[in-house]
Motif scaffolding. Structure first.
Motif, PDB file in Angstrom:
ATOM      1  N   LEU A  50      -5.058  -0.973 -10.849  1.00 37.39           N
ATOM      2  CA  LEU A  50      -4.943  -2.161 -12.072  1.00 37.39           C
ATOM      3  C   LEU A  50      -3.482  -1.825 -12.806  1.00 37.39           C
ATOM      4  CD1 LEU A  50      -6.699  -3.640 -13.975  1.00 37.39           C
ATOM      5  CD2 LEU A  50      -5.713  -1.849 -15.038  1.00 37.39           C
ATOM      6  N   MET A  54      -0.536  -4.144 -13.060  1.00 35.16           N
ATOM      7  CA  MET A  54      -0.855  -4.923 -14.155  1.00 35.16           C
ATOM      8  C   MET A  54       0.655  -4.829 -15.179  1.00 35.16           C
ATOM      9  SD  MET A  54      -3.217  -5.431 -16.674  1.00 35.16           S
ATOM     10  CE  MET A  54      -3.147  -6.674 -17.959  1.00 35.16           C
ATOM     11  N   ASN A  59      -1.591 -10.551 -13.955  1.00 34.37           N
ATOM     12  CA  ASN A  59      -2.624 -11.395 -14.665  1.00 34.37           C
ATOM     13  C   ASN A  59      -4.062  -9.958 -14.394  1.00 34.37           C
ATOM     14  OD1 ASN A  59      -5.152 -12.358 -14.938  1.00 34.37           O
ATOM     15  ND2 ASN A  59      -3.564 -13.467 -16.069  1.00 34.37           N
ATOM     16  N   VAL A  60      -4.741 -10.088 -15.293  1.00 30.35           N
ATOM     17  CA  VAL A  60      -5.351  -8.404 -15.933  1.00 30.35           C
ATOM     18  C   VAL A  60      -6.322  -9.382 -14.362  1.00 30.35           C
ATOM     19  CG1 VAL A  60      -6.567  -9.942 -17.559  1.00 30.35           C
ATOM     20  CG2 VAL A  60      -6.665  -7.212 -16.548  1.00 30.35           C
ATOM     21  N   TYR A  61      -6.485 -10.358 -14.231  1.00 30.35           N
ATOM     22  CA  TYR A  61      -7.759 -10.361 -13.285  1.00 30.35           C
ATOM     23  C   TYR A  61      -7.611 -10.511 -12.071  1.00 30.35           C
ATOM     24  CZ  TYR A  61     -10.179 -12.627 -17.681  1.00 30.35           C
ATOM     25  OH  TYR A  61     -10.637 -12.595 -18.456  1.00 30.35           O
ATOM     26  N   TYR A 120       0.599  -5.046 -22.985  1.00 32.82           N
ATOM     27  CA  TYR A 120      -0.032  -5.984 -21.983  1.00 32.82           C
ATOM     28  C   TYR A 120      -1.855  -6.011 -22.602  1.00 32.82           C
ATOM     29  CZ  TYR A 120       3.003  -3.291 -19.019  1.00 32.82           C
ATOM     30  OH  TYR A 120       3.625  -2.216 -18.556  1.00 32.82           O
ATOM     31  N   HIS A 121      -2.453  -7.963 -21.730  1.00 37.85           N
ATOM     32  CA  HIS A 121      -3.368  -8.833 -21.982  1.00 37.85           C
ATOM     33  C   HIS A 121      -4.185  -7.221 -21.373  1.00 37.85           C
ATOM     34  CE1 HIS A 121      -6.596 -11.364 -22.827  1.00 37.85           C
ATOM     35  NE2 HIS A 121      -6.680 -11.486 -21.218  1.00 37.85           N
ATOM     36  N   LEU A 122      -5.462  -7.050 -22.127  1.00 41.17           N
ATOM     37  CA  LEU A 122      -6.301  -6.056 -21.572  1.00 41.17           C
ATOM     38  C   LEU A 122      -7.717  -6.829 -21.733  1.00 41.17           C
ATOM     39  CD1 LEU A 122      -5.021  -2.425 -21.814  1.00 41.17           C
ATOM     40  CD2 LEU A 122      -4.621  -4.024 -20.408  1.00 41.17           C
ATOM     41  N   SER A 125     -10.623  -3.217 -24.227  1.00 39.13           N
ATOM     42  CA  SER A 125      -9.933  -1.866 -24.217  1.00 39.13           C
ATOM     43  C   SER A 125     -10.456  -1.233 -25.561  1.00 39.13           C
ATOM     44  CB  SER A 125      -8.671  -2.338 -24.851  1.00 39.13           C
ATOM     45  OG  SER A 125      -7.746  -1.225 -26.017  1.00 39.13           O
ATOM     46  N   GLN A 200      -8.148   0.652 -18.099  1.00 35.96           N
ATOM     47  CA  GLN A 200      -8.223  -0.544 -19.476  1.00 35.96           C
ATOM     48  C   GLN A 200      -8.652   0.118 -20.888  1.00 35.96           C
ATOM     49  OE1 GLN A 200      -8.259  -4.016 -18.865  1.00 35.96           O
ATOM     50  NE2 GLN A 200      -9.210  -3.815 -16.699  1.00 35.96           N
TER      51      GLN A 200
END
Length: 299
Positions: A50, A54, A59-61, A120-122, A125, A200
């Motif tokens: 992951l 990232m 993308n996180v997904y 980053y877009h987590l 978190s 994350q």
């Protein structure tokens, strides 16, 4: 005590994440009756995958999906070692776990790789604890729902039959090798997914983040069974009890730490907790047996 109460949401969040890992352990340990030690390596594989995907712009997904697939691949290796090469379950898991240490180091490029929630877009978190708890809880519920459906299918029943009585399953035309491999793939995929969420949550992936994971997973499984075993009979509820077991484990750990325990002794405490909860069913059965004997002698 106020410090313990303040730390409680964090312990619950971490317990939920490890609860997903424990559900993966439950599939091999209880459903398949396979002692799989791969998970110590697979958890770190999920986290490393992951973080690096990232950092590469995924993308996180998508990164979560890739982490899950990486774990599935690790489970496949363990399954092949056991079913094709005839290596005993424990040794097959140890060999894959050993190989994963080098693979995880290759993925990360170094022993530790940070992943900042500010860059980053987590979705889970520690810096946004309330939303992380909601997201992880949704993951737990979704996983339990999917597994409840899956183990109600023909393949799921074949896996459960293999774990219950391998010879009988084979006699009924079930390919037990395929059943083993599917269960190991699914189990390690969930463990890697847990590792991806954990990386994350804590903001980094570490080469040693999975060390002792199997013990924590077993602790969650045993705690859930001891506390809820007589109440939860449905398969979905059994899976839920495992996830709750993970939460209880981390709450207990947080409470003990708040009492001033040296964090270097956490592994010792974990071993003690698992030993106690493993021994409770046996001691309870012995007590019941002794009580029945005493009643018969009185009569």
């Amino acid at each position: 005590m106020s410090g313990f109460i303040n730390a409680l949401p964090g312990a619950i969040g971490q317990g939920l994440i490890w609860g997903i890992m424990a559900i993966g352990v439950y599939i091999t340990f209880r459903v398949l009756d396979f002692a799989d030690l791969t998970v110590d390596g697979t958890l770190a594989t999920g986290g490393a995958t992951l973080v690096m995907t990232m950092m590469a712009g995924c993308n996180v997904y998508v990164a979560l999906l890739l982490a899950f697939l990486a774990g599935c691949l690790a489970g496949l290796v363990t399954g092949v070692l056991n079913t094709v090469l005839g290596i005993p379950p424990i040794l097959a898991g140890i060999l894959t776990q050993l190989a994963l240490y080098s693979i995880n180091l290759r993925i990360l490029g170094k022993a530790n790789q940070p992943l900042s929630a500010y860059n980053y877009h987590l979705i889970a978190s520690m810096t946004k604890l309330s939303s992380a708890l909601i997201v992880v809880a949704i993951f737990v519920v979704a996983i339990i729902g999917i597994l409840y459906w899956f183990f109600g299918t023909e393949i799921g029943h074949a896996i459960r039959a293999t774990g219950t009585n391998m010879n009988m399953a084979r006699a009924n035309g079930i390919n037990i090798n395929v059943s083993k491999i599917i269960a190991l793939v699914l189990s390690n995929g969930l463990v890697a997914l847990s590792g991806a969420l954990l990386s994350q949550y804590q903001g980094y992936a570490d080469i040693n983040m999975g060390r002792g994971a199997i013990v924590i997973g077993l602790a969650a499984v045993i705690i859930g069974e001891v506390i809820f075993g007589k109440i939860f009979k449905n398969f979905a509820l059994k899976l839920l009890s495992v996830a709750i077991g993970g939460i209880i484990y981390y709450i207990v750990m947080q409470f003990v730490i708040s009492l001033g325990l040296n964090t270097d002794d956490l592994k010792l405490l974990t071993a003690a907790v698992v030993a106690i909860f493993l021994g409770i069913p046996y001691l309870r059965a012995r007590y019941a047996e002794t009580h029945v004997k005493a009643v018969k002698e009185v009569k």
